[in-house]
Design a protein around this motif. Structure first.
Motif, short mmCIF file in Angstrom:
data_model
loop_
_atom_site.label_atom_id
_atom_site.label_comp_id
_atom_site.label_asym_id
_atom_site.label_seq_id
_atom_site.Cartn_x
_atom_site.Cartn_y
_atom_site.Cartn_z
N ASP A 50 -67.18 76.01 29.06
CA ASP A 50 -67.54 76.84 30.22
C ASP A 50 -69.06 76.82 30.41
O ASP A 50 -69.81 76.97 29.45
N GLY A 51 -69.49 76.60 31.62
CA GLY A 51 -70.92 76.60 31.92
C GLY A 51 -71.66 75.36 31.45
O GLY A 51 -72.88 75.29 31.54
N GLU A 52 -70.95 74.37 30.97
CA GLU A 52 -71.62 73.17 30.44
C GLU A 52 -72.20 72.30 31.56
O GLU A 52 -73.20 71.61 31.39
N ILE A 53 -71.56 72.34 32.72
CA ILE A 53 -72.04 71.55 33.86
C ILE A 53 -73.17 72.32 34.55
O ILE A 53 -73.02 73.52 34.84
N ALA A 54 -74.30 71.65 34.78
CA ALA A 54 -75.43 72.36 35.40
C ALA A 54 -75.13 72.69 36.86
O ALA A 54 -75.40 73.79 37.34
N LEU A 55 -74.55 71.71 37.57
CA LEU A 55 -74.35 71.89 39.01
C LEU A 55 -73.07 71.21 39.46
O LEU A 55 -72.83 70.05 39.14
N SER A 56 -72.28 71.95 40.23
CA SER A 56 -71.14 71.33 40.90
C SER A 56 -71.43 71.30 42.40
O SER A 56 -71.72 72.34 43.00
N ILE A 57 -71.35 70.11 42.96
CA ILE A 57 -71.56 69.94 44.40
C ILE A 57 -70.17 69.80 45.01
O ILE A 57 -69.49 68.80 44.78
N ILE A 58 -69.75 70.83 45.72
CA ILE A 58 -68.36 70.83 46.20
C ILE A 58 -68.32 70.73 47.72
O ILE A 58 -68.96 71.52 48.41
N ASN A 59 -67.59 69.75 48.23
CA ASN A 59 -67.43 69.63 49.68
C ASN A 59 -65.98 69.85 50.07
O ASN A 59 -65.07 69.79 49.24
N GLY A 60 -65.76 70.12 51.35
CA GLY A 60 -64.40 70.32 51.85
C GLY A 60 -63.97 71.79 51.79
O GLY A 60 -64.56 72.60 51.09
N HIS A 61 -62.92 72.09 52.57
CA HIS A 61 -62.41 73.46 52.63
C HIS A 61 -61.28 73.62 51.61
O HIS A 61 -60.93 72.65 50.92
N VAL A 62 -60.72 74.82 51.53
CA VAL A 62 -59.57 75.06 50.65
C VAL A 62 -58.37 75.44 51.49
O VAL A 62 -58.42 76.40 52.26
#
Ligand code: SF4
Ligand code: SF4
Lengths: 321, 134
Positions: free
Chosen positions: A57-69
């Motif tokens: 948990d929290g290991e990834i510095a940044l998630s770049i997320i595109n698109g809707h849900v």
């Protein structure tokens, strides 16, 4: 590779344009790849969800997320990325405000299914089947993600730290956003990583924008041969520039297309469409009922025009799953 | 809402409506009555806020055409409401839930009547389900 910040890039309900925008960094992407460790990017590399699950948990510095849900898989992946990441950047109009797919919220899920699986002229479906989340085939149960009642923007599903709008976002702001994280130059949480000005303030047609705009007729861009350097509003063509955030790089303006609002409203405006209603009303040159209604009809699709990228986040759309 | 009265929010311009009447008396008759200075003050956002806070209908009362104290606030308001009605329809909300009337009534006697009439119209439409479902 130790020491380099980990970055995940992911698409949810997306056309792929936003991933393409990352690729459009061109040579700069090599610098980005040197500065960060891309640990997940389904469009470009062979990663599976279990690779993500294996992260702390929290290991990834940044998630770049595109698109809707709009379905349960997208929701699950969004929540997984949130759990594993220190920061989440909503990337592109779909993630920020629901985007063009958000206009589906003007119809019910039933309408969408009826059209797509039954009524559209190209559909051949004699059994009138709909896809089901669970079905039995040869004694085996098959499952599909559940399709939700409506489209959600990312922050209606998970906590979002930063926003970068655009359809898709331009390369300069994309690179800036990534480096801001790498170099620790982070603005307050919730910031939109784009200029605070309205598009009109940076548009090079601004010199020809009249101080008082009065439209006694409305023309659509395909109906006229628009001048390439005169303000669209001065030509009787609607342009959302007065109400929309600048920073897009004016890609549309440059090919002689008026602004349609993919950067969302300027800072501090909650409901982009409602805000533009007042501006638009003031431009409509009509006094009696008949003329007002006629002029409004000329706009064609008023809600689509006002909420082309933001229907799911309008005040009229509620935010529960 | 099946048995209870619909909630109607009424904005009325102080220049044309009820300025000779008693505000206190009118307020006691009309719940959610908001006297304002110029119907042109009513932004589309205010109307959306009213719906979000539970209104079933919104009534805007402005001065007669050509009689706006600020030139054309009443017509501006009308244009906004006609545009907003298109948006409401797209979200499955009946456009009749917003109405604007441009007229004059210094005593304000018509205000409770108009609100009642609006309430009747809205009652026939039933509750606003769509805000929660789309
Ligand atoms: S914001 Fe535009 S480019 Fe990005 S996924 Fe949505 S539609 Fe595609
Ligand atoms: S209205 Fe459109 S064309 Fe005119 S100055 Fe603004 S952004 Fe440019």
């Amino acid at each position: 590779m130790a020491g380099k910040p980990m970055v995940a890039i992911c698409w949810l309900g997306s056309c792929g344009g936003c991933d393409e925008a990352v690729v459009d960094l061109n040579e700069a992407i090599l610098d980005v790849a040197n500065a960060v460790d891309i640990i997940f990017w389904p469009v470009a590399m062979d990663f599976k969800y279990h690779h993500l699950e294996a992260k702390r948990d929290g290991e990834i510095a940044l998630s770049i997320i595109n698109g809707h849900v709009r379905n349960s898989e997208q929701e699950e992946v969004a929540k997984l990325l949130r759990k594993k990441s220190q920061l989440v950047l909503a990337f592109g109009a779909c993630a920020c405000f629901g985007g063009t797919p958000g206009m589906a919220n003007f119809r019910t899920k039933q309408d969408v299914f009826n059209w797509v699986y039954r009524e559209a002229p190209t559909v051949v479906n004699p059994k009138r089947n709909y896809p089901q989340p669970k079905s039995k085939v040869n004694g085996k149960e098959l499952s599909l993600p559940e399709f939700y009642e409506k489209v959600y923007a990312l922050n209606q599903i998970i906590d979002v730290d930063y926003y970068l709008p655009g359809c898709p976002p331009p390369p300069d702001l994309t690179a800036n956003a990534i480096y801001a994280v790498v170099e620790g130059r982070l603005p307050p949480k919730g910031t939109t990583l784009a200029p605070d000005k309205a598009l009109c303030d940076t548009c090079n047609r601004n010199a020809t924008k009249p101080s008082r705009i009065s439209l006694s007729d409305i023309k659509r861009i395909h109906e006229v041969e628009a001048s390439p350097d005169t303000c669209f509003l001065a030509q009787g063509i609607l342009c959302l520039g007065p109400a929309v955030r600048s920073g897009c790089g004016e890609a549309c303006m440059n090919i002689n297309i008026p602004c349609r609002g993919c950067f969302g409203p300027v800072q501090g405006v909650e409901d982009a469409g409602a805000k533009f209603i007042s501006a638009l009303a003031a431009m409509l040159e009509a006094e009696n009922d008949k003329d007002i209604r006629q002029l409004i009809e000329k706009i064609g699709d008023v809600p689509g025009y006002l909420y082309r990228f933001s229907a799911p986040v309008s005040a009229l759309s509620q935010k529960q799953v | 809402m099946s048995n209870s009265e619909p909630k109607i929010v009424c904005f009325s311009c102080k220049f044309g409506w009820g300025y000779l009447g008693s505000e206190a008396a009118l307020s006691s008759q009309v719940k959610n009555w908001i006297p304002i200075i110029c119907s042109g003050k009513i932004d589309a956002q205010y109307i959306l806020d009213a719906f979000r806070q539970g209104a079933d209908g919104v009534l805007v009362l402005g001065c007669p055409e050509g009689d706006c104290h600020f030139q054309d606030g009443n017509v501006e308001s009308k244009k906004r409401i006609y545009l907003l009605q298109k948006v409401l329809e797209a979200y499955g909300i009946e456009p009749e839930r917003v109405r604007i009337e441009l007229s004059l009534d210094p005593e304000g006697k018509k205000i409770p009547e108009l609100v009642k009439k609006m309430s009747g119209t809205v009652k026939k439409l039933g509750p606003m389900k769509v805000l929660a479902s789309r």
